[in-house]
Enzyme design. Structure first.
Site, PDB file in Angstrom:
ATOM      1  N   SER A  63       1.907  -1.793  -7.358  1.00  0.00           N
ATOM      2  CA  SER A  63       1.655  -3.004  -8.181  1.00  0.00           C
ATOM      3  C   SER A  63       0.573  -3.880  -7.526  1.00  0.00           C
ATOM      4  O   SER A  63       0.863  -4.965  -7.028  1.00  0.00           O
ATOM      5  CB  SER A  63       2.953  -3.784  -8.418  1.00  0.00           C
TER       6      SER A  63
ATOM      7  N   SER B  23       9.322   2.722  -0.451  1.00  0.00           N
ATOM      8  CA  SER B  23      10.409   3.638  -0.853  1.00  0.00           C
ATOM      9  C   SER B  23      11.462   3.743   0.244  1.00  0.00           C
ATOM     10  O   SER B  23      12.666   3.769  -0.047  1.00  0.00           O
ATOM     11  CB  SER B  23       9.855   5.043  -1.134  1.00  0.00           C
TER      12      SER B  23
ATOM     13  N   LEU C  93       0.822  -1.209   0.000  1.00  0.00           N
ATOM     14  CA  LEU C  93       0.000   0.000   0.000  1.00  0.00           C
ATOM     15  C   LEU C  93       0.858   1.261   0.000  1.00  0.00           C
ATOM     16  O   LEU C  93       2.020   1.230   0.443  1.00  0.00           O
ATOM     17  CB  LEU C  93      -0.886   0.032   1.252  1.00  0.00           C
TER      18      LEU C  93
ATOM     19  N   ALA D 213       3.229   2.162   3.050  1.00  0.00           N
ATOM     20  CA  ALA D 213       3.616   0.946   3.779  1.00  0.00           C
ATOM     21  C   ALA D 213       5.117   0.942   4.098  1.00  0.00           C
ATOM     22  O   ALA D 213       5.552   0.301   5.064  1.00  0.00           O
ATOM     23  CB  ALA D 213       3.247  -0.296   2.966  1.00  0.00           C
TER      24      ALA D 213
HETATM   25  N1  LIG Z   1      -5.335   6.640  -6.816  1.00  0.00           N
HETATM   26  C1  LIG Z   1      -4.113   6.376  -6.369  1.00  0.00           C
HETATM   27  N2  LIG Z   1      -3.826   5.128  -5.875  1.00  0.00           N
HETATM   28  C2  LIG Z   1      -2.597   4.872  -5.414  1.00  0.00           C
HETATM   29  N3  LIG Z   1      -1.568   5.762  -5.397  1.00  0.00           N
HETATM   30  C3  LIG Z   1      -1.811   7.005  -5.880  1.00  0.00           C
HETATM   31  C4  LIG Z   1      -3.079   7.354  -6.369  1.00  0.00           C
HETATM   32  N4  LIG Z   1      -3.021   8.646  -6.778  1.00  0.00           N
HETATM   33  C5  LIG Z   1      -1.773   9.079  -6.560  1.00  0.00           C
HETATM   34  N5  LIG Z   1      -1.040   8.100  -6.017  1.00  0.00           N
HETATM   35  C6  LIG Z   1       0.409   8.217  -5.738  1.00  0.00           C
HETATM   36  O1  LIG Z   1       1.047   7.416  -6.738  1.00  0.00           O
HETATM   37  C7  LIG Z   1       1.932   6.489  -6.132  1.00  0.00           C
HETATM   38  C8  LIG Z   1       1.661   5.063  -6.634  1.00  0.00           C
HETATM   39  O2  LIG Z   1       2.208   4.896  -7.888  1.00  0.00           O
HETATM   40  P1  LIG Z   1       2.648   3.457  -8.367  1.00  0.00           P
HETATM   41  O3  LIG Z   1       3.258   3.648  -9.694  1.00  0.00           O
HETATM   42  O4  LIG Z   1       3.465   2.800  -7.318  1.00  0.00           O
HETATM   43  O5  LIG Z   1       1.239   2.693  -8.470  1.00  0.00           O
HETATM   44  S1  LIG Z   1       0.882   1.390  -9.324  1.00  0.00           S
HETATM   45  O6  LIG Z   1       1.958   0.383  -9.083  1.00  0.00           O
HETATM   46  O7  LIG Z   1       0.835   1.749 -10.752  1.00  0.00           O
HETATM   47  O8  LIG Z   1      -0.426   0.941  -8.825  1.00  0.00           O
HETATM   48  C9  LIG Z   1       1.690   6.509  -4.662  1.00  0.00           C
HETATM   49  O9  LIG Z   1       2.992   6.558  -4.113  1.00  0.00           O
HETATM   50  P2  LIG Z   1       3.446   5.724  -2.827  1.00  0.00           P
HETATM   51  O10 LIG Z   1       2.779   6.421  -1.699  1.00  0.00           O
HETATM   52  O11 LIG Z   1       4.927   5.883  -2.820  1.00  0.00           O
HETATM   53  O12 LIG Z   1       3.034   4.282  -2.973  1.00  0.00           O
HETATM   54  C10 LIG Z   1       0.850   7.739  -4.396  1.00  0.00           C
HETATM   55  O13 LIG Z   1       1.658   8.749  -3.879  1.00  0.00           O
HETATM   56  N1  LIG Z   2       9.513  -0.345   9.689  1.00  0.00           N
HETATM   57  C1  LIG Z   2       9.322   0.608   8.768  1.00  0.00           C
HETATM   58  N2  LIG Z   2       9.693   0.380   7.486  1.00  0.00           N
HETATM   59  C2  LIG Z   2       9.477   1.343   6.536  1.00  0.00           C
HETATM   60  N3  LIG Z   2       8.925   2.550   6.780  1.00  0.00           N
HETATM   61  C3  LIG Z   2       8.533   2.814   8.042  1.00  0.00           C
HETATM   62  C4  LIG Z   2       8.711   1.851   9.080  1.00  0.00           C
HETATM   63  N4  LIG Z   2       8.231   2.370  10.231  1.00  0.00           N
HETATM   64  C5  LIG Z   2       7.784   3.606   9.925  1.00  0.00           C
HETATM   65  N5  LIG Z   2       7.967   3.894   8.635  1.00  0.00           N
HETATM   66  C6  LIG Z   2       7.585   5.153   7.988  1.00  0.00           C
HETATM   67  O1  LIG Z   2       6.485   4.931   7.096  1.00  0.00           O
HETATM   68  C7  LIG Z   2       6.584   5.836   6.001  1.00  0.00           C
HETATM   69  C8  LIG Z   2       6.585   5.021   4.718  1.00  0.00           C
HETATM   70  O2  LIG Z   2       6.593   5.905   3.611  1.00  0.00           O
HETATM   71  P1  LIG Z   2       7.121   5.449   2.191  1.00  0.00           P
HETATM   72  O3  LIG Z   2       8.429   4.733   2.326  1.00  0.00           O
HETATM   73  O4  LIG Z   2       7.085   6.653   1.299  1.00  0.00           O
HETATM   74  O5  LIG Z   2       6.008   4.399   1.766  1.00  0.00           O
HETATM   75  P2  LIG Z   2       5.606   3.876   0.313  1.00  0.00           P
HETATM   76  O6  LIG Z   2       6.818   4.035  -0.579  1.00  0.00           O
HETATM   77  O7  LIG Z   2       5.215   2.441   0.516  1.00  0.00           O
HETATM   78  O8  LIG Z   2       4.462   4.734  -0.136  1.00  0.00           O
HETATM   79  C9  LIG Z   2       7.846   6.648   6.171  1.00  0.00           C
HETATM   80  O9  LIG Z   2       7.524   7.890   6.779  1.00  0.00           O
HETATM   81  C10 LIG Z   2       8.675   5.789   7.127  1.00  0.00           C
HETATM   82  O10 LIG Z   2       9.570   6.547   7.904  1.00  0.00           O
END
Ligand SMILES: Nc1ncnc2c1ncn2[C@@H]1O[C@H](COP(=O)(O)OS(=O)(=O)O)[C@@H](OP(=O)(O)O)[C@H]1O
Ligand SMILES: Nc1ncnc2c1ncn2[C@@H]1O[C@H](COP(=O)(O)OP(=O)(O)O)[C@@H](O)[C@H]1O
Length: 181
Positions: free
Chosen positions: A94, A27, A21, A24
Site C-alpha cells: 500500500s 507478513s 516495503l 520489511a
Molecule cells: N513490482 C512490484 N512491486 C512490489 N511488489 C511486487 C511487484 N511485483 C511483484 N511483487 C510482489 O507482490 C507483493 C506486493 O503486493 P501488494 O498487494 O502488497 O502490493 S500493493 O499494496 O498493491 O502495492 C510483494 O509481496 P511482499 O514481498 O509480501 O510485500 C511482492 O512479492
Molecule cells: N524484526 C523483524 N520483523 C519482521 N521480520 C523480520 C525481522 N527481522 C528479520 N525479519 C525477516 O525479514 C523477512 C520479512 O519477510 P516478509 O515478512 O515476507 O516481508 P513482507 O511481508 O513485508 O514482504 C522474513 O524473512 C523475516 O524472518
C-alpha cells in the site's frame, strides 16, 4: 489485562493495517500477531497482499491504478469483516499515502503500522529474489527501486524491523492494541 480489542466500545471490530516495503516484515509480523490473537480467543482474520493477489485481486498489476484498486478492495473486505466484530490484519505494501489515508479513514478503529527497514536491509534479505531482479533492471515498477513508496508520516506504530526482533515487534503491537502484559 482483559482483552477488549475485538469488541471495542462501538461493538465493532478493528483493522490493523501493515504497510511497508517488500521484505520489511509485514507478513511475518501480521501472521505472528494473528496466531497470538487467535490463541487468546479473538476472532481474527489476515488479509495478506500475496494471497489477495491470487484471489480477490487476481489479474491486477503494479501500476498506481491497480495498486489503488487492490488496496480499496482489501479495505472493502476488511470493513465488512470488522463490522461483524472481527479483528482484521492487513498486510500490503500500500505505497501511496493518500490512498492509505482514504481507506483507513473509512474503517472502524484503524491502526496504521509502518513496518520499516532500510532499502539496503530488505535488499540484503531479498526474501523472494525480487530486489536482485529489480536492481538489475528486469522488474519495472518494483516498490522502492523503480516505483515509489510513500512512508507514513505519523503512523500509529513504527516498527524498525532492522533494529528489533520479531518477538519485540509482536510485544509492541500487543501493547499498542491493549494486550499489554
Ligand atoms: N513490482 C512490484 N512491486 C512490489 N511488489 C511486487 C511487484 N511485483 C511483484 N511483487 C510482489 O507482490 C507483493 C506486493 O503486493 P501488494 O498487494 O502488497 O502490493 S500493493 O499494496 O498493491 O502495492 C510483494 O509481496 P511482499 O514481498 O509480501 O510485500 C511482492 O512479492
Ligand atoms: N524484526 C523483524 N520483523 C519482521 N521480520 C523480520 C525481522 N527481522 C528479520 N525479519 C525477516 O525479514 C523477512 C520479512 O519477510 P516478509 O515478512 O515476507 O516481508 P513482507 O511481508 O513485508 O514482504 C522474513 O524473512 C523475516 O524472518
Amino acid at each position: 489485562m482483559t482483552a477488549t480489542l475485538n469488541r471495542p466500545e462501538t461493538g465493532t471490530g478493528r483493522v490493523v493495517w501493515f504497510t511497508g516495503l517488500s521484505g520489511a516484515g509485514k507478513s511475518t509480523l501480521a501472521s505472528a500477531l494473528r496466531d497470538d490473537l487467535a490463541a487468546r480467543g479473538v476472532a481474527v482474520e489476515l488479509l495478506d497482499g500475496d494471497a489477495v493477489r491470487e484471489n480477490l485481486s487476481k489479474g491486477l498489476g503494479f501500476s498506481r491504478e491497480d495498486r489503488d484498486t487492490n488496496v480499496r478492495r482489501i479495505a472493502f473486505v476488511a470493513g465488512l469483516l470488522a463490522k461483524h466484530g472481527v479483528t482484521v490484519l492487513v498486510s500490503a505494501i500500500s505505497p501511496y499515502a493518500d490512498t492509505r489515508r482514504e481507506v483507513l479513514s473509512a474503517l472502524p478503529h484503524p491502526t496504521e503500522v509502518f513496518v520499516d527497514a532500510p532499502l539496503e536491509v530488505v535488499t540484503e534479505r531479498d526474501v523472494k529474489g525480487l530486489y536482485l531482479k529489480a536492481l538489475a533492471g528486469d522488474l519495472p515498477h518494483f516498490t522502492g527501486v523503480s516505483d515509489p513508496y510513500e512512508a507514513p508520516e505519523t503512523p500509529d506504530l513504527h516498527l524498525r524491523t532492522d533494529q528489533i526482533s520479531v518477538e519485540e515487534g509482536i510485544r509492541q503491537l500487543l501493547a499498542h492494541l491493549g494486550y499489554g502484559a
